[in-house]
Design an enzyme around this catalytic site. Structure first.
Site, short mmCIF file in Angstrom:
data_model
loop_
_atom_site.label_atom_id
_atom_site.label_comp_id
_atom_site.label_asym_id
_atom_site.label_seq_id
_atom_site.Cartn_x
_atom_site.Cartn_y
_atom_site.Cartn_z
N GLY D 152 0.83 -1.19 0.00
CA GLY D 152 0.00 0.00 0.00
C GLY D 152 0.87 1.24 0.00
CB CYS D 153 0.17 4.74 -0.92
SG CYS D 153 -1.46 4.89 -0.16
CE1 TYR D 154 -1.01 7.84 4.58
CE2 TYR D 154 -2.92 6.39 4.46
CZ TYR D 154 -2.39 7.66 4.55
OH TYR D 154 -3.22 8.74 4.63
#
Lengths: 349, 349, 349, 349
Positions: D152-154
């Site tokens: 995921g981006c985070y």
């Protein structure tokens, strides 16, 4: 052109937004080697200090003009503000080619320049041989030019939309109304209260009504295309976004011309222009769709007012409106494919 | 009017942006008691759940229309979307006054309504007695109206700028070009891809070119003022800001009229209108300067094109363009000072 | 207090954002008459020229400090930058009350001030009697103060969230981490490159990590509440919005304290504070919900990490974080209801 | 790899933002030919209709999964939402390689997946052989993987900052606080009220406190690196910008470790990672500096709290946080240089 025959280029005014985008585009160009980045106020700093987004580049540090070994420079991209460009450029050796993004060599008449820019031109002789760098309309002259005066961002968007129509005599040059909108980067990186985030954010207003300096440039080129003097309405607005420019041009159609005719002429005019796109009927140009790229999107719409039409053009003011077009002109001047180094697709969202 | 004689008001469509601003303005009004907040899809929720910024208010929870004790309601502020307002309003007891912010009662001709809104009108009889709620131009009729149809946000900005000029026959009604720009809240709170942050942010585009639903409203009122049918160019643009609307009107001057004449007529026309301000020469209207307030700023500028002028108006689309004007009309209808509850100064920055 | 007994007030630093919001709030206040607006660099200009959004006000034009008839002034709202406030305030007649929004009288120890602000304090005697103007925690002292030093915007948001918890000994003062986020107006109206629209727009970054000037103020007040020195982590971030401030405080719970305990203590602490709102469980503070208002929203959340909790507070930095709190203090000092002139509801969207 | 041996790729979920950026990056890649763009709801539309900014590409029109000639596909980039990806991917022929940007194959334990995503996994067997596609930390495994589950981006931003520190045992895994901030595109292109421009604009708030779905992914990888279960605080915030993600990580130092030690370890860890940049001391990571690019900027700062440090990482959530990292993994899987097709410099301003 082989990689070992890269052109040695300098950037004058490397610490402004135009300079930054010039470096962003030129640094990866297979035919360019950036040998000097000139920014008086930042001499001695690394590029990463001035522009952290470019910190990955293997670039020289910023220097003053005096520190440059001009013998090692073949071409200069000039991103200086108007008024300072002409004297800096006037001092360069004749051998060096110049791609100027300032306003200083766009107007063919030094008196017009002096009147609009409140500034006596110090290199009027250079004006004579300067070529107006609106790529799609001056390709041949640009190829052999020594000094290319790239158009302002607004004139680029406006002229790309209107020049083919004026040349084809499809619109009346006496009744052209241009409602222009620009993102804030168009005002440059210098410190002005009006472009603070808290001033320009969440707000919209016109500015420079009736006296914006891009007017004479637009009128000069429309006059050249039509064969007679042209006066236009040009009303720019400041929009709360960083990049992007959109011009909504309200035109009166000549004779029995229709909006469809305009579309056809524009489509033909730019059939061989890789960055120009006449959007499909029903589609609408938007600055989001060209952000970060050298594209110009143009749409033509019928007006509810009979005998009129609306032509809308959208560009990224820093790319097609400045550094991108400069690089496109470089490509022509040095025999590269017109799109070299300009293949970036728009960034959306 | 004493505090114990407050008018009991209901808000229809309390969960949209128009409803929210109506509540924000009406709740503190000394002459209003909000007795019902109606929002079908949110019935049973507290106002704080739907609009946390209004959580401090002592307000009733949201209900369906059926749950309302209409006997306890004297006036309805309607913020429903067009197409649903006319049937809801048609059902209300005759005794109840209506201040409608939807489009449903603005057009005097039900056929025009049906054509532009693709919707058969269910209460055509009410249209006849509806008063167009452009406060500054219909004060007397509004005072005694049962149903006030508040103008759309764009028509408000446009008509405030142009109506006095048309009435004074200073501009040609055959050549009116309106380049309009609006913040995103103008599109309402319903879910549409085009108004997502990532779509509308950092970008600008026109929309609804030639067919925006505010056109017939503008033309209706200009025609009424001029005594003959009027067709206008109206080209709206979506701007990356939440609130604010700016209309740049390009007009042809009648005879020997000058921009200064326009300024004088506008100044006189609004001498007794507390929310209308003709900005000083050299000053420029900006949406930032009216944000959150009921003010309308208007500027007049000479055009480079001879015989033409530019009139620029700026409003907050949700206040003067909707809920604020609705409250201003309420004040007239119930004998309050026109500015009661509308004294908020603009919020800048 | 009757209208003919209004307090004559001057605003020092009337051309900044703090000054503007001070005037926006004070001008309509029933107990205030603005008799002097002081802004050295703008002397001779009308308020409408400096702040067009305030052009509707019947306000005096801007003057220099020397031009003020100080005999006609009872209270001064000072919105000068830190470092210039102390000398200006030091010169005022003892008779005049002062509500200072600068940083100059917040720190009780002149040495701490000198260390953090790189500036020798010119009026150390005044510091002694200055009251820290965090309204909800110093009401009694403020009522009788001559000089109130209003807290910085960040300290306001942080201390309102944490002070009751520290006083109740519910959190460990050795382990407080404050991740703060502010809109760009927090940086003022002076010209700095980092707050240009094109620099701060569409981007986010921390700044002043470990050395922001609001740190000593936060630590001073937490120490006073806990009875021992306190050191905190305070890490501010610049957010692309004009107004608003949100502080996310990560705290370690003392003993068997739970997040619910924190919520209870905060709710009780502010039961009689009209601008403080502990949001319902499940609801989340957001700067949008307090924009333009004097409200502070606080939320308490359990942490996944055992023994910890998260306390979030949101304010409008220019209102509760500056001019609004100043006016709230004025109300206390002059016997008005605490909410007088501060009834504006938040502006959303 | 010669140009005539390009890899035939399909994009699943071509109408979302992840899909758009995947196409933007993959289309010009010298080793990729896009043979199928799959988007159920948009089948039959041209790419230019769905994404006008990509209208210049010579790309196939959008189709349903059923219409694809899977024999002509070698690799699939999957940008479907979590919950739909696993079933679509489960149906693909074993021969096809998969680079999945959804969440469906990131968690090694199907029960954890089911718990956090409220969704029974339909292809648990594929999970076993899925490689977590955090390029810089799983290069070797990615090279020979059939299915790469991109983070995921985070988690990308967080793990790039923290993994080397955990591996080197320089920080305590029991006390990690991650204050994360994301632009709105991180929420995807689906219609949700909270991501409308007028809701998210000019505002800031946390969301998903304590239960964001990126938590288990972060904890899984930190646990793998440390050899024991890890629980973290992860508190995301929604920021009014379209792109960009910044994570401010507050960490407790192990033993006598200093911030300088962290910097050294990070610098060494990424010495051969072309997209990772540890910013110079004094410099500060900002999302503006990586916008549109695959770069990750990381900064290390001493904390005022003794024994603690602050690690800040910035990425473009759609590039390094999604499509860019996917392409980086493709490069590893197919023997291209890791940077191929990812040379775009950040777009600033």
């Amino acid at each position: 052109m082989a990689k070992d025959k890269t052109v040695r280029a300098a950037v004058l005014g490397a610490s402004g937004y135009t300079g930054a985008d010039m470096i962003r585009l030129a640094a990866p160009h297979p035919g360019i080697r950036l040998t000097a980045l000139i920014a008086k106020g930042h001499a001695g700093q690394s590029l990463a200090q001035v522009f952290p987004h470019l910190s990955g580049l293997d670039a020289p540090e910023l220097v003053t003009s005096d520190e440059v070994d001009w013998d090692a420079v073949a071409v200069v991209f000039c991103g200086l503000p108007h008024g300072t460009a002409h004297s800096e450029i006037g001092k360069l050796p004749q051998r060096i080619k110049i791609i100027d993004m300032s306003a200083d060599f766009r107007l063919r008449d030094p008196n017009t320049y002096a009147a609009w820019y409140a500034n006596e031109h110090s290199a009027p002789k250079l004006i004579k041989n300067a070529i107006y760098g609106l790529t799609e309309h001056y390709r041949d002259q640009i190829k052999s030019a020594r000094l290319v005066a790239c158009p302002g961002c607004y004139p680029t968007a406006v002229l790309l939309a209107l020049l083919p129509l004026v040349k084809a005599k499809l619109i009346e040059t006496s009744d052209i109304i241009i409602d222009a909108k620009s993102g804030v980067s168009g005002a440059g990186r210098s410190l002005k209260q009006s472009i603070l985030f808290a001033e320009a954010g969440e707000g919209l207003s016109p500015y420079g009504i009736g006296n914006h300096r891009h007017v004479p440039e637009i009128e000069q080129e429309l006059a050249a295309a039509s064969g007679a003097a042209v006066t236009v309405n040009f009303t720019p607005h400041l929009v709360p976004m960083s990049r992007g420019e959109l011009c909504t041009c309200y035109v009166r159609l000549a004779g029995k011309t229709s909006a469809a005719d305009l579309r056809k002429v524009l489509t033909n005019a730019y059939a061989d222009s890789p960055f120009l796109r006449i959007v499909a009927e029903g589609a609408i140009p938007a600055t989001q769709h060209v952000r970060g790229s050298n594209f110009c999107h143009i749409g033509v719409f019928a007006d509810r007012l009979p005998g009129r039409a609306i032509v809308v053009s959208a560009i990224d003011n820093l790319v097609k409106g400045s550094a991108g077009q400069a690089l496109q002109n470089f490509n022509l001047m040095y025999g590269f494919d017109e799109t070299t180094g300009l293949e970036q697709l728009p960034l959306f969202p």
